[in-house]
Design a protein around this motif. Structure first.
Motif, PDB file in Angstrom:
ATOM      1  N   GLN A   1      -9.733 -72.814 -45.554  1.00 30.36           N
ATOM      2  CA  GLN A   1     -10.925 -73.644 -45.678  1.00 30.36           C
ATOM      3  C   GLN A   1     -11.395 -73.561 -47.126  1.00 30.36           C
ATOM      4  O   GLN A   1     -11.959 -72.556 -47.556  1.00 30.36           O
ATOM      5  CB  GLN A   1     -12.011 -73.173 -44.709  1.00 30.36           C
ATOM      6  CG  GLN A   1     -11.616 -73.262 -43.250  1.00 30.36           C
ATOM      7  CD  GLN A   1     -11.393 -74.691 -42.794  1.00 30.36           C
ATOM      8  OE1 GLN A   1     -11.986 -75.628 -43.320  1.00 30.36           O
ATOM      9  NE2 GLN A   1     -10.521 -74.874 -41.814  1.00 30.36           N
TER      10      GLN A   1
ATOM     11  N   TYR B   1     -12.312 -79.607 -50.360  1.00 33.19           N
ATOM     12  CA  TYR B   1     -11.061 -80.148 -49.826  1.00 33.19           C
ATOM     13  C   TYR B   1     -11.223 -80.397 -48.324  1.00 33.19           C
ATOM     14  O   TYR B   1     -11.805 -79.577 -47.613  1.00 33.19           O
ATOM     15  CB  TYR B   1      -9.892 -79.186 -50.049  1.00 33.19           C
ATOM     16  CG  TYR B   1      -9.424 -79.095 -51.480  1.00 33.19           C
ATOM     17  CD1 TYR B   1      -8.315 -79.816 -51.916  1.00 33.19           C
ATOM     18  CD2 TYR B   1     -10.084 -78.292 -52.398  1.00 33.19           C
ATOM     19  CE1 TYR B   1      -7.874 -79.726 -53.225  1.00 33.19           C
ATOM     20  CE2 TYR B   1      -9.659 -78.197 -53.704  1.00 33.19           C
ATOM     21  CZ  TYR B   1      -8.555 -78.916 -54.119  1.00 33.19           C
ATOM     22  OH  TYR B   1      -8.132 -78.832 -55.419  1.00 33.19           O
TER      23      TYR B   1
ATOM     24  N   THR C   1      -9.296 -80.657 -44.818  1.00 32.45           N
ATOM     25  CA  THR C   1      -8.057 -80.113 -44.267  1.00 32.45           C
ATOM     26  C   THR C   1      -7.800 -80.714 -42.898  1.00 32.45           C
ATOM     27  O   THR C   1      -8.694 -80.739 -42.046  1.00 32.45           O
ATOM     28  CB  THR C   1      -8.142 -78.578 -44.144  1.00 32.45           C
ATOM     29  OG1 THR C   1      -8.529 -78.022 -45.394  1.00 32.45           O
ATOM     30  CG2 THR C   1      -6.804 -78.000 -43.725  1.00 32.45           C
TER      31      THR C   1
ATOM     32  N   TYR D   1      -4.161 -81.041 -47.482  1.00 33.22           N
ATOM     33  CA  TYR D   1      -5.436 -80.792 -48.152  1.00 33.22           C
ATOM     34  C   TYR D   1      -5.730 -82.022 -49.012  1.00 33.22           C
ATOM     35  O   TYR D   1      -4.941 -82.374 -49.896  1.00 33.22           O
ATOM     36  CB  TYR D   1      -5.374 -79.550 -49.030  1.00 33.22           C
ATOM     37  CG  TYR D   1      -5.080 -78.274 -48.263  1.00 33.22           C
ATOM     38  CD1 TYR D   1      -6.111 -77.498 -47.758  1.00 33.22           C
ATOM     39  CD2 TYR D   1      -3.771 -77.844 -48.056  1.00 33.22           C
ATOM     40  CE1 TYR D   1      -5.856 -76.323 -47.065  1.00 33.22           C
ATOM     41  CE2 TYR D   1      -3.498 -76.675 -47.360  1.00 33.22           C
ATOM     42  CZ  TYR D   1      -4.545 -75.925 -46.875  1.00 33.22           C
ATOM     43  OH  TYR D   1      -4.279 -74.759 -46.190  1.00 33.22           O
TER      44      TYR D   1
ATOM     45  N   SER E   1      -8.459 -84.436 -51.394  1.00 34.54           N
ATOM     46  CA  SER E   1      -9.611 -84.418 -52.292  1.00 34.54           C
ATOM     47  C   SER E   1      -9.862 -85.854 -52.729  1.00 34.54           C
ATOM     48  O   SER E   1      -8.955 -86.523 -53.243  1.00 34.54           O
ATOM     49  CB  SER E   1      -9.341 -83.530 -53.504  1.00 34.54           C
ATOM     50  OG  SER E   1     -10.435 -83.562 -54.399  1.00 34.54           O
TER      51      SER E   1
END
Length: 640
Positions: free
Chosen positions: A515, A519, A521, A531, A533
């Protein structure tokens, strides 16, 4: 080119309907799809009615039978059909009635107990034959098997790494009603594969037959025998390491070296096997290898491990067979212990998984225990599952409430109506209304029960669907299981690669997803942890390696997160692969990352450790960056 004959039922009760099920009913799911409660894994029904309904849906990848296009027809009754992206050839009247036509012909031969025959023809990844060539290979194999003119359906599938086709044939001839013989069918089909490879100039695949230097097809004489079918099925379907593979990995090379020596005896052979937790015993007129820790484990034929390890050949060389000197005792704690002249370095464990081969013993055991715990949790969930429904007490209460309402209405009539004849007539009318309401209540309960049965939570989840639910909760064992299924199925529709720059780890190095702030997940059906972004995937953890997307705007943030995840791996193997600039930049960044994070990236490659300042560089050594960026190193390995 490889010809595979899938195993059938041992009782001889295979049917064309079940063969259609094998070809048509598959769990076609998009492996790159993100796991979501809105899209759970649902297995298709296996009933005969559903199988017939799904015939066109799977074999043609199109649920609309009316969309079947006839590409070509031939004088001998064959026709090529295009249904979506799949091309099919058959000599039956239609694809949807093929199983019924085969059944009607097979019924004319009462002696043939199993008229169903199924063959899979597969090509290597580099080979891309045309549909005409594939159908030609299928017909050639049928002719060699004595099935020329028999009813068949051949469908080309391109949903795995290897292009392949499913050939479904009726063994019963539609004219003479005689059944074709299947004697040595695998050898016959393998020879056909070599013949078609020569015809079309394809590469030769290993098999019982080979093409010699003169271009002739001859029978191959292998020194070592292939793994038994039961061992191959165990490792493919259950991902468990078989006793055969364990014995080969731990003893074959040592036995080969021993047999090359001039002087050896039975004790030398026993020492090699006992050190691996195995025992050589006489079984019937031959030798077999047993698991020292579990006599219930099915033994392995000794000659399948090494062709020279037979009773007759070894007795001619070293004399009569002498059993191993292994003593079984019970210690003070009541546990069985083994006493031998050599140390037992390792023992076979049927819980260990084949995909974990190459990892350290401690981690293999831990992963096996985690997988067993996953199965135990599913069994507990299935045992404690309560099927939603209407209880008998609730049904009884609703009928009693209905009866009580009519008793109240009758009592009101009795109190308010003075005329006996009119009162009796009203009672009869109420009885009729009560009967109607009772029948309506029964129908209402039936509809409610049906609605409950159709609810998604009306039955326990299948093991795969339950594992996906656990993977959505970032369970490491569940993610490992998803990766094992994806590795076994070898589908093409896996999560697409995001970069050729990656960090390589040990086999099956699966961990719980991290975690990370900033990001998002999520886990895909093939076990890939993505992941993201800014809505774009920047890191992709496949267990064996992590892909790092090239994002200059992030200024090394993605690389830092990848190194952070690397610190949570087992540390058995950590190597940076990819472009020269990526490898060199990572090596320059690692000292700064170690100093700022207080952790140490466990690099294992000597050259990279020197570049990162871990070890002193060796004199007269080629450029480490150059050695780690050879042309063959840029492509990530396949997920395991």
């Amino acid at each position: 080119m490889i010809a595979e004959v899938p195993p059938k039922r041992r009782d001889g009760k295979s049917s064309f309907v079940k063969l259609v099920s094998y070809v048509t009913v598959r769990d076609d799911v998009e492996m790159s799809e993100t796991l979501s409660p809105e899209k759970p894994f649902v297995r298709k029904p296996r009933s005969e009615a559903a199988i017939f309904n799904n015939l066109v849906e799977y074999a043609t990848r199109n649920p609309l039978p009316g969309s079947v296009d006839v590409i070509a027809t031939f004088p001998d009754g064959r026709q090529h059909l295009r249904c979506g992206d799949v091309i099919t050839e058959t000599n039956c009247f239609s694809l949807a009635t093929a199983a019924s036509e085969m059944n009607m012909v097979a019924m004319q031969n009462t002696r043939c107990k199993d008229p169903v025959y199924h063959v899979i023809l597969s090509w290597p990844e580099a080979e891309r034959p045309t549909p005409e060539q594939i159908f030609d290979c299928a017909r050639h194999g049928m002719n060699r098997m004595g099935m020329e003119g028999h009813q068949y359906v051949c469908a080309i599938h391109d949903d795995t790494d290897n292009l392949h086709c499913h050939l479904s044939v009726n063994r019963v001839n539609p004219v003479s009603y005689k059944a074709a013989s299947l004697y040595n069918d695998r050898l016959t089909l393998d020879r056909c594969c070599r013949e078609m490879e020569l015809k079309y100039g394809w590469q030769h695949v290993n098999g019982p037959y080979m093409v010699n230097s003169e271009g002739h097809i001859v029978r191959k004489r292998n020194f070592y025998k292939s793994a038994p079918a039961a061992a191959r099925e165990l490792e493919h379907f259950s991902d468990k390491e078989s006793l055969f593979s364990y014995t080969v990995d731990n003893c074959r090379e040592k036995l080969d070296s021993l047999f090359l020596q001039a002087n050896y005896n039975w004790d030398d052979i026993h020492n090699i096997l006992v050190s691996a937790g195995l025992e050589l015993r006489q079984k019937g007129q031959g030798l077999a290898i047993y698991d020292l820790g579990d006599d219930a484990q099915c033994p392995v034929k000794a000659s399948s491990i090494h062709p020279e390890l037979t009773l007759d050949s070894q007795q001619e060389l070293i004399g009569a067979f002498i059993p191993a000197s292994v003593i079984r005792e019970v210690n003070r704690d009541g546990k069985d212990v083994l006493l031998s002249t050599v140390n037992i370095g390792s023992q076979y464990d049927n819980r260990l998984h084949r995909r974990d081969n190459g990892a350290r013993a401690e981690r293999r055991n831990a992963r096996a225990e985690a997988r067993q715990d996953l199965i135990a949790r599913y069994k507990s969930y299935k045992t404690s599952f309560v099927r939603p429904g209407i209880s008998a007490d609730e049904v009884r209460t609703r009928f009693r409430e209905l009866s009580a309402s009519y008793r109240i209405r009758k009592n009101n009539v009795r109190l308010n109506e003075g005329d006996p004849l009119l009162r009796k007539l009203m009672f009869r009318a109420l009885e009729v209304e009560k009967m109607k309401d009772m029948a309506a209540l029964r129908l209402q309960l039936r509809d409610e029960r049906k609605a409950l049965r159709e609810r998604p939570d009306a039955r326990p989840l299948s093991y795969r669907a339950w594992v996906e639910v656990q993977a959505m909760q970032h369970d490491a064992a569940a993610i490992s299981q998803l990766r094992g299924w994806a590795y076994r199925e070898k589908r093409k529709n896996r999560t697409a690669t995001i970069s050729n720059n990656f960090i390589l780890y040990a086999p099956a190095d699966d961990i719980k997803p991290s975690q990370i702030r900033g990001y998002d997940t999520h886990v895909n059906r093939d076990g890939a942890v993505v992941y993201s972004s800014g809505g774009k995937p920047v890191l992709l953890d496949r267990g064996l390696f992590i892909e790092v997307a090239d994002a200059p705007a992030e200024k090394g943030k993605n690389l830092a997160m990848a190194l952070h995840i690397s610190g949570q791996k087992s540390g058995e193997k950590v190597e940076v692969r990819g472009d020269k600039s990526f490898v060199q930049g990572t090596m320059q960044y690692i000292p700064h990352f170690n100093a700022s994070s207080g952790k140490t990236v466990p690099l294992t490659h000597p050259a990279q450790r020197s570049l990162a300042g871990y070890d002193a560089p060796k004199v007269q050594q080629s450029s480490p960056a150059q050695s780690m960026n050879t042309p063959g190193r840029h492509t990530p390995p396949k997920p395991r």
